[in-house]
Design an enzyme around this catalytic site. Structure first.
Site, PDB file in Angstrom:
ATOM      1  N   HIS A  76       0.839  -1.197   0.000  1.00  0.00           N
ATOM      2  CA  HIS A  76       0.000   0.000   0.000  1.00  0.00           C
ATOM      3  C   HIS A  76       0.873   1.247   0.000  1.00  0.00           C
ATOM      4  O   HIS A  76       1.948   1.265   0.586  1.00  0.00           O
ATOM      5  CB  HIS A  76      -1.007   0.002   1.151  1.00  0.00           C
ATOM      6  CG  HIS A  76      -0.445  -0.084   2.533  1.00  0.00           C
ATOM      7  ND1 HIS A  76       0.045   1.001   3.210  1.00  0.00           N
ATOM      8  CD2 HIS A  76      -0.304  -1.132   3.391  1.00  0.00           C
ATOM      9  CE1 HIS A  76       0.445   0.624   4.419  1.00  0.00           C
ATOM     10  NE2 HIS A  76       0.259  -0.664   4.557  1.00  0.00           N
ATOM     11  N   ASP A  78      -0.182   4.282   1.044  1.00  0.00           N
ATOM     12  CA  ASP A  78      -0.487   5.246   2.103  1.00  0.00           C
ATOM     13  C   ASP A  78       0.180   4.880   3.418  1.00  0.00           C
ATOM     14  O   ASP A  78       0.567   3.730   3.643  1.00  0.00           O
ATOM     15  CB  ASP A  78      -2.013   5.375   2.294  1.00  0.00           C
ATOM     16  CG  ASP A  78      -2.691   4.060   2.663  1.00  0.00           C
ATOM     17  OD1 ASP A  78      -2.270   3.000   2.166  1.00  0.00           O
ATOM     18  OD2 ASP A  78      -3.642   4.090   3.467  1.00  0.00           O
ATOM     19  N   ASP A 109       6.096   0.135   7.503  1.00  0.00           N
ATOM     20  CA  ASP A 109       4.694  -0.101   7.111  1.00  0.00           C
ATOM     21  C   ASP A 109       4.283   0.856   6.013  1.00  0.00           C
ATOM     22  O   ASP A 109       3.781   1.927   6.296  1.00  0.00           O
ATOM     23  CB  ASP A 109       3.814   0.047   8.352  1.00  0.00           C
ATOM     24  CG  ASP A 109       2.358  -0.256   8.072  1.00  0.00           C
ATOM     25  OD1 ASP A 109       2.045  -0.795   7.003  1.00  0.00           O
ATOM     26  OD2 ASP A 109       1.513   0.074   8.928  1.00  0.00           O
ATOM     27  N   GLU A 143      -5.151   1.611   2.401  1.00  0.00           N
ATOM     28  CA  GLU A 143      -5.098   0.432   3.284  1.00  0.00           C
ATOM     29  C   GLU A 143      -5.263   0.822   4.740  1.00  0.00           C
ATOM     30  O   GLU A 143      -5.960   0.156   5.503  1.00  0.00           O
ATOM     31  CB  GLU A 143      -3.774  -0.325   3.105  1.00  0.00           C
ATOM     32  CG  GLU A 143      -3.762  -1.726   3.724  1.00  0.00           C
ATOM     33  CD  GLU A 143      -3.467  -1.791   5.218  1.00  0.00           C
ATOM     34  OE1 GLU A 143      -3.781  -2.807   5.843  1.00  0.00           O
ATOM     35  OE2 GLU A 143      -2.926  -0.813   5.788  1.00  0.00           O
ATOM     36  N   GLU A 144      -4.617   1.917   5.122  1.00  0.00           N
ATOM     37  CA  GLU A 144      -4.639   2.315   6.537  1.00  0.00           C
ATOM     38  C   GLU A 144      -6.021   2.802   6.986  1.00  0.00           C
ATOM     39  O   GLU A 144      -6.277   2.961   8.169  1.00  0.00           O
ATOM     40  CB  GLU A 144      -3.572   3.388   6.816  1.00  0.00           C
ATOM     41  CG  GLU A 144      -2.134   2.908   6.603  1.00  0.00           C
ATOM     42  CD  GLU A 144      -1.676   1.866   7.623  1.00  0.00           C
ATOM     43  OE1 GLU A 144      -2.464   1.492   8.501  1.00  0.00           O
ATOM     44  OE2 GLU A 144      -0.518   1.422   7.518  1.00  0.00           O
ATOM     45  N   GLU A 171       1.893  -7.433   3.293  1.00  0.00           N
ATOM     46  CA  GLU A 171       2.696  -7.047   4.442  1.00  0.00           C
ATOM     47  C   GLU A 171       2.613  -8.012   5.622  1.00  0.00           C
ATOM     48  O   GLU A 171       1.592  -8.660   5.847  1.00  0.00           O
ATOM     49  CB  GLU A 171       2.302  -5.655   4.915  1.00  0.00           C
ATOM     50  CG  GLU A 171       0.880  -5.564   5.421  1.00  0.00           C
ATOM     51  CD  GLU A 171       0.450  -4.122   5.644  1.00  0.00           C
ATOM     52  OE1 GLU A 171       1.237  -3.337   6.192  1.00  0.00           O
ATOM     53  OE2 GLU A 171      -0.674  -3.790   5.265  1.00  0.00           O
ATOM     54  N   HIS A 367       3.317   2.372  13.020  1.00  0.00           N
ATOM     55  CA  HIS A 367       2.360   3.306  13.624  1.00  0.00           C
ATOM     56  C   HIS A 367       2.916   4.014  14.864  1.00  0.00           C
ATOM     57  O   HIS A 367       2.201   4.745  15.538  1.00  0.00           O
ATOM     58  CB  HIS A 367       1.014   2.639  13.972  1.00  0.00           C
ATOM     59  CG  HIS A 367       0.294   2.075  12.784  1.00  0.00           C
ATOM     60  ND1 HIS A 367      -1.072   1.924  12.742  1.00  0.00           N
ATOM     61  CD2 HIS A 367       0.736   1.637  11.585  1.00  0.00           C
ATOM     62  CE1 HIS A 367      -1.429   1.395  11.581  1.00  0.00           C
ATOM     63  NE2 HIS A 367      -0.335   1.206  10.864  1.00  0.00           N
TER      64      HIS A 367
END
Ligand code: ZN
Length: 399
Positions: A76, A78, A109, A143-144, A171, A367
């Site tokens: 992804h 984003d 990520d 995705e997030e 991932e 994150h």
């Protein structure tokens, strides 16, 4: 001339420097950057728009046997937001410190993985390797935010169906055990509900029977007794994916301090392991309502059941060559169920087997503030994908 390794690190840094935070980015910079990468590698590249500002970048390297189902390398574009003042280095600077750590949002990520795929393919192409299977690289948005405007929409398009994907990599997460790499082969079901608890109303100064509050107390006791039991069974590990997690996250109700309310509503975030029996689970929740008292009922909010898991046995022709590659490099795989959700679920639900794999060891910092990847680990990951692709690119059976 920059060395191969230096230029791979530079490519990662450029990608990190694009501030592609899910709901504020325009994705345009990502698309331009990725198109340029595809061109420099010599990959066919196409961009489709799922809706305005929700592009998917699709790159393709046709194999010798284009009729075989293709292998998809998904990532992804984003990233989650970053609070710049809490970072040691600006989160979109891709600063490299004296220990070779590259700091930035997306270094774990999962922009690192996206670039590792690209660099592994660049290396294969440069060495004039020819794979049997077609490789497809997909770079998806959103995705997030749950993938509702990303992978979930993408898998319903004609463009996706035409790719004829039989297997995908997506991932994973960094592993805390040195020499061991996590392999996600499934993820927990998400089943969020609202428990509605109703009762008789009256003046707040009276101990009237049959109130919503009394039922709420019984309901919460049932939920938290069950939670404690699961936690105990899970060896008191907070993220053990083999057990149910449940949390009351919002409690709503009441109008005024001296009025007994007619209803409380409890929102609960529930994650179920893939092996759970859905009918038994429903019965468990219903029994909590019955025990709480008459007038309690359940509203389903999110119910995402992944009914097609990825198997890691001889029925899956990709597992053996994948595992063998890792072992030959002197490492071990740690197969497990993912405790959160990723875009892999949309692919799995189509019957496509997916391995969630991020070639990284050390503390998972996704994150968190100061997300980083070591230069060495990043480069090792490229070598891993290079070898993995050489092996799985020849998997002969249809699946
Ligand atoms: Zn991610």
């Amino acid at each position: 001339m920059m060395s191969y390794d230096e230029s791979a690190v530079e490519t990662l840094r450029q990608y990190i420097q694009i501030e592609s935070v899910s709901n504020t980015t325009n994705y345009e910079e990502c698309v331009t950057f990725l198109k340029a990468q595809a061109e420099s590698i010599g990959l066919e590249c196409k961009v489709i728009q799922l809706k305005p500002n929700r592009p998917v970048v699709i790159m393709k390297w046709t194999g010798m046997k284009p009729d075989l189902p293709a292998i998809c390398l998904n990532s992804h574009m984003d990233v989650v937001p970053a609070e710049a003042d809490k970072w040691s280095h600006p989160p979109f600077s891709a600063h490299i410190d004296e220990h070779g750590r590259i700091f930035g949002r997306g270094t774990q990520d999962m922009k690192s993985v996206g670039i590792q795929y690209l660099e592994a393919v660049r290396r294969l192409k440069r060495e004039e390797a020819v794979l049997a299977r077609t490789l497809v690289l997909t770079f998806v948005p959103d995705e997030e935010m749950g993938g509702q405007e990303g992978m979930k929409m993408f898998v319903k398009t004609k463009a996706f169906r035409k790719l004829n994907i039989g297997f995908a990599l997506d991932e994973g997460v960094a592993s805390n055990r040195p020499g061991h790499f996590v392999l996600f082969y499934g993820e927990k079901h998400k089943w969020s509900v609202k428990f509605h608890v109703t009762g008789d109303v009256g003046h707040g100064c009276l101990n009237i029977p049959n109130t919503a509050g009394a039922k709420l107390a019984r309901l919460l006791k049932s939920i938290y007794d069950f939670r404690e039991e699961q936690f105990e069974l899970a060896g008191r590990r907070v993220d053990n994916p083999d057990f149910v997690s449940i949390n009351a996250t919002i409690i709503q109700g009441g109008t005024q301090e001296n009025v007994i309310p007619s209803e409380f509503v409890v929102s609960a975030d529930i994650r179920l392991p893939p092996k759970v029996n859905i009918d038994e689970w429903k019965a468990t929740m219903n029994s909590w309502c019955e025990d709480a008292g008459e007038g309690c009922w359940i509203e389903e909010v999110v119910c995402e059941i992944i009914d097609k898991p990825t198997y890691l046995d001889e029925s899956n022709p990709y597992y053996e060559p994948f595992q063998e590659t890792i072992q030959k490099m002197g490492y071990q795989l740690l197969p497990q169920v993912c405790y959160a959700m990723t875009d892999a679920r949309y692919l799995r639900n189509l019957g496509i087997s997916v391995f969630g794999f991020t070639p990284l060891t050390g503390e998972p910092r996704l994150h968190k503030h100061d997300e980083f990847i070591g230069r060495k680990e990043f480069l090792l990951g490229i070598t891993m994908y290079y070898r993995i692709l050489l092996n799985i690119g020849y998997v002969p059976e249809y699946n």
